[in-house]
Every structure is written in structure tokens, then in C-alpha cells.
Write an enzyme that holds these catalytic residues in place. Structure first.
Site, mmCIF file in Angstrom:
data_model
loop_
_atom_site.group_PDB
_atom_site.id
_atom_site.type_symbol
_atom_site.label_atom_id
_atom_site.label_comp_id
_atom_site.label_asym_id
_atom_site.label_seq_id
_atom_site.Cartn_x
_atom_site.Cartn_y
_atom_site.Cartn_z
ATOM 1 N N CYS A 1 -12.152 46.895 -32.758
ATOM 2 C CA CYS A 1 -11.348 48.072 -33.104
ATOM 3 C C CYS A 1 -10.798 48.735 -31.835
ATOM 4 O O CYS A 1 -9.941 48.178 -31.174
ATOM 5 C CB CYS A 1 -12.157 49.040 -33.967
ATOM 6 S SG CYS A 1 -11.100 50.207 -34.865
ATOM 7 N N HIS B 1 -14.567 46.115 -38.341
ATOM 8 C CA HIS B 1 -15.962 46.507 -38.246
ATOM 9 C C HIS B 1 -16.762 45.710 -39.272
ATOM 10 O O HIS B 1 -16.229 45.237 -40.271
ATOM 11 C CB HIS B 1 -16.137 48.002 -38.546
ATOM 12 C CG HIS B 1 -15.493 48.898 -37.546
ATOM 13 N ND1 HIS B 1 -15.974 49.028 -36.264
ATOM 14 C CD2 HIS B 1 -14.409 49.719 -37.647
ATOM 15 C CE1 HIS B 1 -15.210 49.906 -35.612
ATOM 16 N NE2 HIS B 1 -14.265 50.332 -36.421
#
Length: 504
Positions: free
Chosen positions: A338, A422
Site C-alpha cells: 500500500c 492488505h
């Protein structure tokens, strides 16, 4: 049946989340349809529900403890602190504003209404709702606009139990003082205590528990022992020890261990991604803030962050950029997730989060990043290393891949991988294959365990929480509170002086 209970705490990190999850699992085992609830959560660890709503990661864990699907109503207000003293307000799973503390205060009456609507909805659909407070109910400077502790309890007629952390010391003073700083009306809702993280001889503690009961008129409903190695979706960086630096794991199957260094950004987010790595036998996970702490690492992870540009500047100030580029030049693995993936790009354009405009990235992947106003919230499914992978996305930065080989939604060049997903490391097959490749690139005789199940390990820990309540709490008294609601007026004594300016 009142069908709801609020678990408050004398401090942050006293154990509210753990006790809430434990009560949820205890009730679920008995066939009770139970849901968790937290009106307002401030956390950089969040999760995406099946319908694309963002909630606190702790509430998702509590929903799993309750054996129900997490949803936005379980955490209607989520605050995500940024780099400039402001926080993003997420309402019912969607970002609605960036505010400072005083601005947010003015929004609280409206947010309380929404929270009460969500709580009423859950109470109508579930047998029991176990609510978790935030911080401490005795934050007297915030009480008039409180939406998560006594403000919620009085508005929704909730009985309250207060958790204190005996391991940090001063638990009796913390409990007594918490009650004594509440108004008479707020005190009427507080019905009992939980002593958490106890490790000692219960016979020595018993007189203190009796004295606390005598002094406050409220019984201790449970003395919960310290459970070592109990990592469970921490809310914030107070609990970073749950995912790293643990010495209680099993040893390696091969001749070598794998050392993983995770860069500890100031605005670190979703660091629970590292839980699955730390669960692997022979994988040693530690935090790193200095170049020399990367030197012997077999894998360096740049994790998520709420402030990509600001934390990239911090990384450079700490001298980590040359160390990262040197290890890549030597063929040693780096994984970006991310915000960490965004940092690996050639260029970053951010007019949204930091408003810094164009910024040079680390240039370790052939990508470009542009921040968008709309937050991406998704639950993608894909494949890598021949393994099915499920994950979740929470980001404003949109990455354009201009080369390399595919890696989930991102790319790979040599020893560098990057993805916005994630939760990918929670997929057992994918995690094993990634570690196998890391071992090969780093020259380690490391063998991934063939049977490690992260989901099973998480379930086992949730069961331990259920055991904690079943074996160490007065469950009959808990049931009476859940069924009977707030104690009758006059049934519990008022403890002076009470809240400043309030009537006894």
C-alpha cells in the site's frame, strides 16, 4: 432484556478490545447471536467489509469472535490521524471529511445520532450487543461531547463495566479515580470492574478486590490473567509488540531463520499485515528505524502508512533510502504494501493527502502514483506464485504500472515486489511461496512450514479469549447486567467528588 453492555477502560490499551472480543466469543459459544459495537474508533488499522465499508480492524476481529460478518454499523465513526494534526473522518464506512480536533468536536452531536441509530439497529437484529468504549470515560474535558463512553451509555441506557490494567500498576487508584470523576448520573451506569493482565498470587490480590468493592460499591466481575503471545488486531502503535519482537514462536524447519525488518513509519497503518509473517516458524519479525537495522535482514517490508509523502520524507531523513537501494542492488528482497508500495514508484503526485504536489519516489519499481479524491475500498481476489490470494484495499493513491512482471495488482522487478493489497500475507499458500523465494534470494537454508494456518491460529486465540471470560469472570453477574440493564437508581452509592460542575 436490555441486551447490551458497554466495556470501558481506565486507560487506552487497558484491554477493552480483548474483553469485548472474549465476551463475544463466550456468548457465541452458547448459541447467542451477538454483535460487537464501537461508536467511535481512532485507529490506523482498518478493514474493508464484504460490501466495501471501512471499519476498525479491532471491530472486524470482534465480529469474528462473535462468528458474524463485520459491517459498517459495528463501527459507525472511524478517525484516521494524518500527518498534519488532522484526521480523516470515516462515517458508516466512507470518508466524509478531514478535520482538526476542534472541528471534529462540533460534529459530535450529529455523529452521536448516527451512532445511536446504528446501535439501535444492531440491538434489533441481535440477541446481545457488546459495546466497547474509547480511551477513558473519565476524560472530563471531553465529556460534554462524548459519543463513545458515558455519553453513549446514558443516551442508550447501557450498563458499564470498567477494565483496568494491573500490569502497568496503580489499577485500584485508576478504577477509584475513574468512578470519582464521573457525575452522579454517569456513575449510576457503572456496575462493576474487570482487573486485566494479572500475573501473581490471587491470594495477595483478593483483599484489594474486597476493599475496592467496599469503597465503590461495585464488585470485581473478573480477574483476567495475562495471556502471553496474544496478538489480536491491535488498534494503534501502543500495541506494536503484538506483531514483532516475539520470542515465543517455534523454531525453523530448516537450518536457518529468516529475518524480516519492517520499517516503522511514524504514521504506520495496517501493521497487522505482519501478524501472519510473525506466526511462521523460524521467521523473526522486528521493527526498524535506522539503516543499520536493515543490514542483516533477509526481507525488508515497507508497510502501509496514512501519510505516504510525509513518511517518505521521514524515511529519507533517517538515511534509509541509500540502505534500501544498496540492498536492492545486491539482489536482496524488498516488499512494499500500500503506502510502502507507493513509495517505491518513480514519481508521486499528491494534491489530496499531503497536498505536496509532485514528489520523487524511491524509483525501485516502474510505477507512477497519483492521489485521487475518492478513496479506493475493495476486497480483491487474485493469484500470485500459483496461489489464490484474497486481500483488501484502502488507499487514495492510484498506481500506474509501466513495466516489470505482474504481482497481484502491482508489479515485481528483481528482488522488489509491490502491491496495494492488505491481508495478502494471511493467505497461507501465497505466504509460503513468498518466503521460499525470499530464502532463495537471500541465500538462507530456510524451509517454510507446510502446515501453518493463520486462520486457525487466529481462531485458537479467539477461543482463548472466550476461555478467559468463561473461566475467570463472574458470567452469572454478566448475564444479569446484560438482561437487567442499568442498575436501578439509588442501588449503587455515589462516589465524591463527581465530575467538575456536576450535581452529586
Amino acid at each position: 432484556m436490555s441486551n447490551a453492555l458497554l466495556v470501558a477502560g481506565t486507560t487506552s490499551d487497558a484491554g477493552k478490545s480483548v474483553v469485548t472480543a472474549g465476551i463475544c466469543r463466550w456468548l457465541a459459544r452458547q448459541g447467542v447471536r451477538v454483535a460487537p459495537f464501537k461508536a467511535q474508533n481512532m485507529s490506523l488499522n482498518s478493514f474493508v467489509t464484504a460490501d466495501g465499508a471501512e471499519i476498525g480492524r479491532a471491530q472486524a476481529m470482534q465480529a469474528q469472535a462473535a462468528r458474524v460478518e463485520p459491517e459498517a454499523a459495528m463501527n459507525p465513526v472511524l478517525l484516521k490521524p494524518g500527518a498534519d494534526g488532522r484526521s480523516q473522518v470515516v462515517l458508516l464506512g466512507r470518508p466524509v471529511a478531514e478535520v482538526g480536533a476542534l472541528d471534529y468536536r462540533e460534529r459530535k452531536p450529529v455523529l452521536l445520532e448516527r451512532a445511536l441509530e446504528c446501535l439501535a439497529d444492531l440491538r434489533g437484529r441481535y440477541d446481545v450487543v457488546v459495546c466497547e468504549g474509547a480511551g477513558s470515560p473519565a476524560e472530563i474535558n471531553l465529556r460534554d461531547r462524548d459519543i463513545a463512553n458515558m455519553g453513549l451509555a446514558t443516551a442508550a441506557a447501557l450498563p458499564v463495566v470498567v477494565v483496568g490494567d494491573i500490569d502497568r500498576g496503580g489499577v485500584f487508584a485508576a478504577m477509584y479515580g475513574t468512578l470519582a470523576l464521573l457525575s452522579a448520573e454517569d456513575q449510576r451506569h457503572v456496575a462493576g470492574w474487570f482487573v486485566n493482565k494479572f500475573r501473581g498470587d490471587a491470594r495477595l490480590l483478593a483483599p484489594g478486590l474486597e476493599m475496592l468493592h467496599e469503597l465503590t460499591g461495585r464488585p470485581v466481575l473478573g480477574t483476567l490473567p495475562m495471556l502471553p503471545g496474544l496478538w489480536l488486531d491491535a488498534e494503534d502503535s501502543l500495541d506494536l509488540s503484538t506483531v514483532a519482537d516475539r520470542a515465543d514462536g517455534p523454531g525453523p524447519l530448516g537450518a536457518d531463520v529468516l529475518r524480516v525488518a519492517v520499517v516503522r513509519f511514524p504514521r504506520l497503518s495496517n501493521f497487522t499485515d505482519m501478524d501472519a509473517l510473525a506466526q511462521e516458524p523460524g521467521v523473526l519479525v522486528r521493527w526498524a528505524t535506522r539503516p543499520e537495522e536493515l543490514a542483516d535482514a533477509d526481507l525488508v517490508v515497507l508497510p502501509g502508512t496514512r501519510a505516504t509523502v510525509a513518511d517518505l520524507a521521514w524515511l529519507r531523513e533517517r538515511g534509509l533510502e541509500p540502505a534500501l537501494k544498496a540492498r536492492v542492488a545486491a539482489g536482496l528482497p524488498v516488499l512494499g504494501v500500500c503506502g510502502g508500495y507507493q513509495m517505491l514508484a518513480h514519481s508521486i503526485v499528491d494534491e489530496v493527502e499531503s497536498k505536496a504536489g509532485a514528489v520523487d519516489g524511491l524509483g525501485l519499481l516502474p510505477t507512477r502514483v497519483r492521489f485521487g479524491v475518492e478513496k479506493v475500498l475493495a476486497r480483491p481476489v487474485g493469484e500470485a506464485f500459483g496461489q489464490r490470494v484474497e486481500g483488501y484495499e484502502i488507499h487514495h493513491g492510484v498506481v500506474t504500472v509501466e513495466g516489470g512482471s505482474p504481482f497481484l495488482d502491482g508489479c515485481r522487478v528483481g528482488p522488489v515486489w509491490g502491491t496495494t493489497w492488505h491481508g495478502a500475507l494471511e493467505n497461507d499458500g501465497f505466504r509460503r511461496e513468498l518466503l521460499r523465494e525470499v530464502a532463495e534470494l537471500s541465500g538462507r537454508a530456510f524451509v517454510p512450514a507446510p502446515d501453518t494456518s493463520f486462520a486457525a491460529a487466529r481462531e485458537a486465540r479467539l477461543d482463548r479469549l472466550g476461555d478467559l471470560i468463561e473461566e475467570h469472570a463472574d458470567t452469572d453477574a454478566l448475564w444479569k447486567l446484560i438482561e437487567g440493564g442499568v442498575p436501578a437508581a439509588g442501588s449503587l452509592p455515589f462516589l465524591p467528588p463527581g465530575a467538575p460542575g456536576s450535581d452529586a
